[in-house]
Design an enzyme around this catalytic site. Structure first.
Site, PDB file in Angstrom:
ATOM      1  N   LYS A 299      -6.355  -2.724  13.674  1.00  0.00           N
ATOM      2  CA  LYS A 299      -7.547  -2.902  12.848  1.00  0.00           C
ATOM      3  C   LYS A 299      -8.459  -3.980  13.427  1.00  0.00           C
ATOM      4  CE  LYS A 299      -5.741  -1.609   8.263  1.00  0.00           C
ATOM      5  NZ  LYS A 299      -5.436  -2.134   6.903  1.00  0.00           N
TER       6      LYS A 299
ATOM      7  N   GLY B  35       0.790  -1.223   0.000  1.00  0.00           N
ATOM      8  CA  GLY B  35       0.000   0.000   0.000  1.00  0.00           C
ATOM      9  C   GLY B  35       0.820   1.270   0.000  1.00  0.00           C
ATOM     10  N   ARG B  36       1.860   1.323   0.832  1.00  0.00           N
ATOM     11  CA  ARG B  36       2.641   2.561   0.945  1.00  0.00           C
ATOM     12  C   ARG B  36       3.613   2.747  -0.218  1.00  0.00           C
ATOM     13  NH1 ARG B  36       3.482  -1.054   4.801  1.00  0.00           N
ATOM     14  NH2 ARG B  36       5.514  -2.031   5.118  1.00  0.00           N
TER      15      ARG B  36
ATOM     16  N   GLU C 288       6.163   2.801   8.997  1.00  0.00           N
ATOM     17  CA  GLU C 288       5.352   1.602   8.839  1.00  0.00           C
ATOM     18  C   GLU C 288       6.190   0.460   8.274  1.00  0.00           C
ATOM     19  OE1 GLU C 288       1.023   1.800   7.881  1.00  0.00           O
ATOM     20  OE2 GLU C 288       1.619   0.748   6.065  1.00  0.00           O
TER      21      GLU C 288
END
Length: 546
Positions: A512, A267-268, A353
């Site tokens: 999450k 994602g990053r 992250e």
């Protein structure tokens, strides 16, 4: 597998760090008038100066030896060749394939992924042209005026940072708005600015199940249907970046309006994929393509430049040197260019992250500090906010200073004034001001001796604050691509040097999972989970008063 701290280069670096902690950067410059030439690199579009870092030739040679001892070259080849170096998730790491301009194959599980990458780029280009030309129309046959990009984390930060960096280059055909926070204030603010008849929503979620993103998306479609009245109109105003066609169909998005990505794109590291669709829509596909091209230039530099001149490797080495050896716990990102105001936030996610971990490849707890806390903001604003701490605080914070030779917008002498601050701050952090200079300055101002004695300790600056300076030619699309790719490869190199897996994010997943369970307690009756007394008390307080 042996610990990094057992390597001979690591042990040599520990001795070098002990020696250099007794040195002053100002003295190192005084002793060597060639220091800038020795500790700087130039590539097309960029000057990288790390001569104001607390290193000498001996320490630098040991850093280069560390690169060799950890076999970084082999790991680099594995990444570019599609081997599954994200071993905790059994995935390749191939954001570089998304910007591969060589035409060469990139294999994953025996399949060349480049045809699929090119197909998706062609799809982005075609869709962009339809929307920007006015060919794509909404349910009332009006052309699109506003793009609303809904995503979170890597599905948001990269595109938003890039469009903010390059909005000076827009042709004003479209507006773009970003929604990432599940706090309804952000979504409500955006929806208040746009017209449902002329808005196009881009929902970015690989699984199409991300709680924050889908909450915002569902609220957006509800708002839209208040005007459109027909669910059939959804496919004219909502597109998705996702791999879950079942979920996107259920939402009302036509399959042909779903842009895909792959599990080998984290994602990053995903703005190079269809996650970058808002960039293409807002600025045009040619600009998006130039961002990819700039990144590809850095990929080639990273693969081919010798270690001693390889900027991403040097960036990673300096981070490890400052954090794991000199003991500095934070790093500031300080762009002296308003266009790059979102870069610190983007790099916070990218580095922290990725490498904010404490477990080695084989599961051992590492013995050394890994990555620093990343923070920062635009330089001029920072000067009037936290530079006092950088100059005289008792915690030393190395900093990356980033500027450009040519501004995006020329306004009188503004850029010269901006750059004078850029140059002055790195010099001041390196040199400081000693007691002798303070006495001299106060005496020249006619300050009484008694007052001088009161002020001396307050006005001394110790200096010796490490900085790196990066000067771009200008902030254009290729420069943005280059800059992001430099930091991406730095992050990869950090992970190898520190022996930690950079491409998972189990700490994110933990939060999450817990949030999902608590959400049920807040939204459903008779749902209760075991918590500590503090969490129970906080939940009860909220439920009693909402």
């Amino acid at each position: 597998m042996s610990c990094r701290s057992n390597l001979s280069s690591w042990q040599a670096l520990e001795q070098s760090a002990a020696n250099l902690k007794q040195q002053k950067l100002k003295s190192l410059f005084a002793q060597d008038d060639q220091r800038f030439d020795k500790f700087s690199c130039q590539i097309p579009g960029l000057l990288f100066d790390y001569s104001k870092q607390l290193i000498d030739e001996d320490a630098f040679s040991h850093l280069i030896s560390l690169v060799e001892e950890v076999n970084l070259d082999a790991w680099r080849k594995k990444m570019f060749c599609g081997e599954k170096i994200n071993f905790t998730e059994d995935r390749a790491v191939l954001h570089t394939a998304l910007r591969n301009r060589s035409g060469s194959s990139v294999m994953v599980d025996g399949e060349d992924v480049m045809p699929a990458v090119q197909t998706e780029l062609d799809k982005i280009k075609h869709f962009t042209e339809k929307v920007r030309s006015g060919e794509w129309t909404g349910y009332t046959s009006k052309a699109v005026k506003d793009i609303v990009a809904i995503g979170v984390g890597g599905s948001n930060l990269g595109p938003q940072m890039a469009t903010e960096a390059l909005k000076a280059h827009t042709d004003d055909k479209l507006n773009v708005h970003y929604v990432s926070n599940v706090d309804g204030v952000q979504l409500a603010d955006v929806l208040n600015k746009v017209d449902p008849e002329t808005s196009l929503f881009v929902i970015s979620s690989k699984t199409f199940t991300t709680s924050e993103t889908m909450t915002n998306a569902n609220s957006a479609v509800k708002w839209f249907l208040n005007s459109a009245k027909s669910e059939a109109a959804i496919e004219k105003h909502f597109v998705a970046v996702s791999t879950n066609l079942q979920k996107t169909r259920a939402f009302g998005i036509a399959d042909e309006n779903v842009f895909t990505m792959w599990d080998w794109v984290g994602g990053r590291f995903s703005l190079w994929s269809a996650i970058g669709l808002p960039i293409s829509l807002y600025l045009g596909f040619e600009v998006f393509s130039d961002i990819l091209a700039g990144a590809y230039e850095i990929d080639e530099h990273f693969k081919n430049a010798p270690t001693s001149q390889n900027i991403p490797i040097i960036m990673a080495l300096l981070s490890v040197w400052n954090t794991s050896f000199l003991g500095y716990k934070a790093q500031a990102i300080l762009p002296y260019d308003q266009a790059l105001h979102m870069l610190p936030a983007y790099l916070q996610q990218g580095e922290m992250e990725s490498n904010g971990k404490s477990v080695a490849f084989d599961g051992r707890t590492v013995e050394y500090t890994t990555v620093p806390l990343i923070w920062g903001m635009t330089g001029i604003n920072g000067q009037h906010a936290f530079y006092q701490y950088l100059h005289q605080g008792n915690n030393i914070v190395p900093a990356d200073f980033i500027a450009s030779v040519k501004p995006q917008k020329v306004v009188d002498k503004h850029h010269d004034i901006l750059l004078s601050n850029f140059f002055a701050q790195t010099e001041a952090m390196m040199a400081g001001v000693d007691e002798q200079q303070v006495r001299k300055d106060l005496a020249e101002k006619g300050i009484a001796q008694e007052k001088v004695e009161q002020l001396i300790a307050h006005k001394i600056h110790q200096g010796n604050r490490p900085t790196t300076s990066m000067i771009l030619d200008t902030v254009d699309a290729k420069a943005v691509g280059r800059l992001i790719a430099l930091y991406e490869h730095k992050i990869f190199c950090q992970g190898i040097l520190l022996e930690i897996c950079s491409f998972d994010q189990w700490g994110v997943e933990l939060g999450k999972g817990l949030a999902s369970a608590i959400e049920a307690e807040l939204t459903q009756d008779n749902v209760h989970h075991e918590h500590d007394s503090s969490t129970n008390g906080l939940i009860a307080y909220y439920k009693q008063r909402r």
